[in-house]
Design an enzyme around this catalytic site. Structure first.
Site, short mmCIF file in Angstrom:
data_model
loop_
_atom_site.label_atom_id
_atom_site.label_comp_id
_atom_site.label_asym_id
_atom_site.label_seq_id
_atom_site.Cartn_x
_atom_site.Cartn_y
_atom_site.Cartn_z
N THR A 12 0.82 -1.22 0.00
CA THR A 12 0.00 0.00 0.00
C THR A 12 0.85 1.27 0.00
O THR A 12 0.33 2.35 0.24
CB THR A 12 -0.96 0.00 1.21
OG1 THR A 12 -0.19 -0.17 2.40
CG2 THR A 12 -1.99 -1.09 1.10
N LEU A 14 3.64 4.13 1.15
CA LEU A 14 3.97 4.75 2.43
C LEU A 14 2.74 5.41 3.03
O LEU A 14 2.61 6.63 3.07
CB LEU A 14 5.09 5.78 2.25
CG LEU A 14 6.47 5.22 1.90
CD1 LEU A 14 7.50 6.34 1.79
CD2 LEU A 14 6.92 4.18 2.90
N HIS A 15 1.81 4.58 3.50
CA HIS A 15 0.64 5.10 4.22
C HIS A 15 1.07 5.37 5.66
O HIS A 15 2.25 5.30 6.00
CB HIS A 15 -0.55 4.16 4.11
CG HIS A 15 -0.33 2.80 4.72
ND1 HIS A 15 -0.54 2.55 6.05
CD2 HIS A 15 0.10 1.64 4.18
CE1 HIS A 15 -0.25 1.28 6.30
NE2 HIS A 15 0.14 0.71 5.18
N LEU A 16 0.15 5.66 6.55
CA LEU A 16 0.48 6.18 7.87
C LEU A 16 1.43 5.30 8.69
O LEU A 16 2.42 5.79 9.22
CB LEU A 16 -0.80 6.45 8.67
CG LEU A 16 -0.59 7.17 10.00
CD1 LEU A 16 0.13 8.49 9.81
CD2 LEU A 16 -1.92 7.40 10.69
#
Length: 87
Positions: A12, A14-16
């Site tokens: 996904t 560099l999400h949170l």
């Protein structure tokens, strides 16, 4: 100054959560830590800056470390990215 190109492997991007892990790793070092990507430069010590870069799976970034512990910082960040940033 040292730099190295790495490819983001997280499905996904560099999400949170992985952005936070990247920032926590970067904060460990005194050196200035940034990364270049298609469209600009981000401060690797700022979650908002990392999230704002909108890095997706398969994107290549160039880690740039400048300072007293630059090689150690580059090695640590490269290792964290290669290990999947906790995913």
């Amino acid at each position: 100054m040292v730099s190295k190109k790495v490819t983001i492997k997280n499905p996904t991007g560099l999400h949170l959560r992985p952005a936070g892990i990247l920032c926590n790793e970067a904060i460990k070092y005194q050196s200035k830590v940034t990364f270049g990507y298609c469209g600009g430069t981000a401060n690797a010590k700022s979650v908002l800056s990392v999230l704002g870069a909108c890095i997706k799976c398969g994107d290549e970034i160039e880690l740039i470390c400048e300072g007293i512990d630059e090689q150690e910082a580059l090695d640590g960040l490269t290792g964290a990215i290669d290990d999947g940033l906790g995913e």
